[in-house]
Design a protein around this motif. Structure first.
Motif, PDB file in Angstrom:
ATOM      1  N   ALA A 258     113.914  34.796  17.280  1.00 13.88           N
ATOM      2  CA  ALA A 258     114.064  34.279  18.370  1.00 13.88           C
ATOM      3  C   ALA A 258     114.468  34.973  19.431  1.00 13.88           C
ATOM      4  O   ALA A 258     115.205  36.471  19.151  1.00 13.88           O
ATOM      5  CB  ALA A 258     115.228  32.968  18.242  1.00 13.88           C
ATOM      6  N   ARG A 259     114.687  34.921  20.814  1.00 15.34           N
ATOM      7  CA  ARG A 259     115.239  35.541  21.604  1.00 15.34           C
ATOM      8  C   ARG A 259     116.249  34.862  22.510  1.00 15.34           C
ATOM      9  O   ARG A 259     116.162  33.601  22.642  1.00 15.34           O
ATOM     10  CB  ARG A 259     113.828  35.887  22.828  1.00 15.34           C
ATOM     11  CG  ARG A 259     114.466  37.025  23.877  1.00 15.34           C
ATOM     12  CD  ARG A 259     113.190  37.358  24.660  1.00 15.34           C
ATOM     13  NE  ARG A 259     111.916  36.954  24.022  1.00 15.34           N
ATOM     14  CZ  ARG A 259     110.877  37.783  23.646  1.00 15.34           C
ATOM     15  NH1 ARG A 259     110.882  38.853  24.593  1.00 15.34           N
ATOM     16  NH2 ARG A 259     109.830  37.385  23.255  1.00 15.34           N
ATOM     17  N   ASP A 260     117.385  35.534  22.697  1.00 11.58           N
ATOM     18  CA  ASP A 260     118.414  34.734  23.243  1.00 11.58           C
ATOM     19  C   ASP A 260     118.084  34.950  24.970  1.00 11.58           C
ATOM     20  O   ASP A 260     117.284  35.554  25.340  1.00 11.58           O
ATOM     21  CB  ASP A 260     119.768  35.349  22.926  1.00 11.58           C
ATOM     22  CG  ASP A 260     119.896  37.009  23.409  1.00 11.58           C
ATOM     23  OD1 ASP A 260     119.607  37.409  24.482  1.00 11.58           O
ATOM     24  OD2 ASP A 260     120.623  37.657  22.801  1.00 11.58           O
ATOM     25  N   PRO A 261     119.124  34.236  25.705  1.00 11.11           N
ATOM     26  CA  PRO A 261     118.666  34.112  27.207  1.00 11.11           C
ATOM     27  C   PRO A 261     118.706  35.567  27.869  1.00 11.11           C
ATOM     28  O   PRO A 261     118.162  35.672  28.948  1.00 11.11           O
ATOM     29  CB  PRO A 261     119.955  33.367  27.905  1.00 11.11           C
ATOM     30  CG  PRO A 261     120.307  32.384  26.512  1.00 11.11           C
ATOM     31  CD  PRO A 261     120.103  33.193  25.299  1.00 11.11           C
ATOM     32  N   GLU A 262     119.519  36.740  27.332  1.00  7.95           N
ATOM     33  CA  GLU A 262     119.288  37.981  27.810  1.00  7.95           C
ATOM     34  C   GLU A 262     118.091  38.858  27.477  1.00  7.95           C
ATOM     35  O   GLU A 262     117.975  40.000  28.070  1.00  7.95           O
ATOM     36  CB  GLU A 262     120.587  38.678  27.384  1.00  7.95           C
ATOM     37  CG  GLU A 262     121.861  38.213  27.890  1.00  7.95           C
ATOM     38  CD  GLU A 262     122.618  38.917  29.083  1.00  7.95           C
ATOM     39  OE1 GLU A 262     122.117  40.001  29.471  1.00  7.95           O
ATOM     40  OE2 GLU A 262     123.341  38.152  29.771  1.00  7.95           O
ATOM     41  N   GLY A 263     117.184  38.209  26.654  1.00  3.85           N
ATOM     42  CA  GLY A 263     116.008  38.807  26.086  1.00  3.85           C
ATOM     43  C   GLY A 263     116.128  39.686  24.682  1.00  3.85           C
ATOM     44  O   GLY A 263     115.489  40.238  24.413  1.00  3.85           O
ATOM     45  N   ASN A 264     117.347  39.588  24.054  1.00  2.48           N
ATOM     46  CA  ASN A 264     117.586  40.378  22.830  1.00  2.48           C
ATOM     47  C   ASN A 264     116.751  39.689  21.831  1.00  2.48           C
ATOM     48  O   ASN A 264     116.754  38.265  21.733  1.00  2.48           O
ATOM     49  CB  ASN A 264     119.211  40.399  22.595  1.00  2.48           C
ATOM     50  CG  ASN A 264     119.818  41.247  23.447  1.00  2.48           C
ATOM     51  OD1 ASN A 264     119.704  42.208  23.778  1.00  2.48           O
ATOM     52  ND2 ASN A 264     120.838  40.470  24.178  1.00  2.48           N
ATOM     53  N   ARG A 265     116.386  40.307  20.800  1.00  2.00           N
ATOM     54  CA  ARG A 265     115.605  39.652  19.661  1.00  2.00           C
ATOM     55  C   ARG A 265     116.640  39.654  18.352  1.00  2.00           C
ATOM     56  O   ARG A 265     117.084  40.484  18.000  1.00  2.00           O
ATOM     57  CB  ARG A 265     114.402  40.664  19.524  1.00  2.00           C
ATOM     58  CG  ARG A 265     113.499  40.374  20.801  1.00  2.00           C
ATOM     59  CD  ARG A 265     112.424  41.597  20.665  1.00  2.00           C
ATOM     60  NE  ARG A 265     111.645  41.176  22.000  1.00  2.00           N
ATOM     61  CZ  ARG A 265     110.515  41.561  22.272  1.00  2.00           C
ATOM     62  NH1 ARG A 265     109.605  41.951  21.307  1.00  2.00           N
ATOM     63  NH2 ARG A 265     109.855  41.223  23.238  1.00  2.00           N
ATOM     64  N   TRP A 266     116.512  38.323  17.995  1.00  2.00           N
ATOM     65  CA  TRP A 266     117.342  38.119  16.708  1.00  2.00           C
ATOM     66  C   TRP A 266     116.283  37.621  15.495  1.00  2.00           C
ATOM     67  O   TRP A 266     115.415  36.803  15.868  1.00  2.00           O
ATOM     68  CB  TRP A 266     118.151  37.021  16.904  1.00  2.00           C
ATOM     69  CG  TRP A 266     119.167  37.248  18.007  1.00  2.00           C
ATOM     70  CD1 TRP A 266     119.155  37.390  19.235  1.00  2.00           C
ATOM     71  CD2 TRP A 266     120.636  38.082  17.758  1.00  2.00           C
ATOM     72  NE1 TRP A 266     120.217  37.782  20.038  1.00  2.00           N
ATOM     73  CE2 TRP A 266     121.166  38.230  18.958  1.00  2.00           C
ATOM     74  CE3 TRP A 266     121.262  38.499  16.696  1.00  2.00           C
ATOM     75  CZ2 TRP A 266     122.353  38.833  19.147  1.00  2.00           C
ATOM     76  CZ3 TRP A 266     122.355  38.884  16.792  1.00  2.00           C
ATOM     77  CH2 TRP A 266     122.897  39.218  17.941  1.00  2.00           C
ATOM     78  N   PHE A 267     116.323  38.369  14.299  1.00  2.00           N
ATOM     79  CA  PHE A 267     115.517  38.087  13.343  1.00  2.00           C
ATOM     80  C   PHE A 267     116.526  37.512  12.268  1.00  2.00           C
ATOM     81  O   PHE A 267     117.394  38.137  11.921  1.00  2.00           O
ATOM     82  CB  PHE A 267     114.744  39.367  12.794  1.00  2.00           C
ATOM     83  CG  PHE A 267     113.807  39.854  13.999  1.00  2.00           C
ATOM     84  CD1 PHE A 267     112.846  39.598  14.117  1.00  2.00           C
ATOM     85  CD2 PHE A 267     114.465  40.862  14.789  1.00  2.00           C
ATOM     86  CE1 PHE A 267     111.961  40.037  14.960  1.00  2.00           C
ATOM     87  CE2 PHE A 267     113.731  41.357  15.853  1.00  2.00           C
ATOM     88  CZ  PHE A 267     112.390  40.885  15.900  1.00  2.00           C
TER      89      PHE A 267
END
Length: 151
Positions: A132-141
């Motif tokens: 997923a991507r958070d509202p800031e654009g960071n990627r979370w796996f």
């Protein structure tokens, strides 16, 4: 340990005062709107807000605990070209987080407005993951893979 002996390493045995968690790896990131990102990470992914230092919209230091262990640290990106010893621009962070139920977490994240960039699936090494991507654009796996056993 003799402070002048550089061949010895620091104590990493995990001794604590009973309340402080043992030493861990804490990934860190910067955010354009740290307070909103904190609220999103709590609501969408289930992090727990441990501490937030700063005034107004500015976050000097925040810690979000991951319930099974560890967590992340974050703060506001500097404004107006101020010096920043942490040169990772907002939106460029990525992390893998272990969870026992990636399908439920994916549904939670989607309901909270996370951009799902990879639907839950099983990897060739047996982990069930999603991204997923958070509202800031960071990627979370997020996934079930806990790493290889240490020998």
């Amino acid at each position: 340990m003799d402070a002048t002996d550089s061949t010895k390493s620091a104590d990493t045995t995990g001794s604590t005062d009973g309340r402080t968690p043992p030493p861990q790896v804490w990934p860190s990131l910067r955010a354009r709107d740290a307070r909103s990102l904190i609220a999103f990470l709590v609501q969408a992914f289930g992090f727990e807000e441990t501490v937030v230092h700063g005034e107004g919209d500015r976050v000097d230091h925040a810690e979000l605990a991951w319930p099974p262990g560890g967590g992340i640290m974050l703060g506001s990106a500097p404004q107006d070209g101020a010096k920043d010893d942490f040169a990772l621009p907002p939106g460029t962070f990525g992390a893998y987080v272990v969870t026992d139920d990636p399908d439920a977490l994916c549904a939670r994240a989607r309901a909270a407005g996370a951009e799902i960039i990879r639907e839950p699936d099983v990897t060739d090494y047996g982990s069930r993951d999603f991204a997923a991507r958070d509202p800031e654009g960071n990627r979370w796996f997020f996934g079930t893979y806990r790493g290889e056993p240490r020998t």
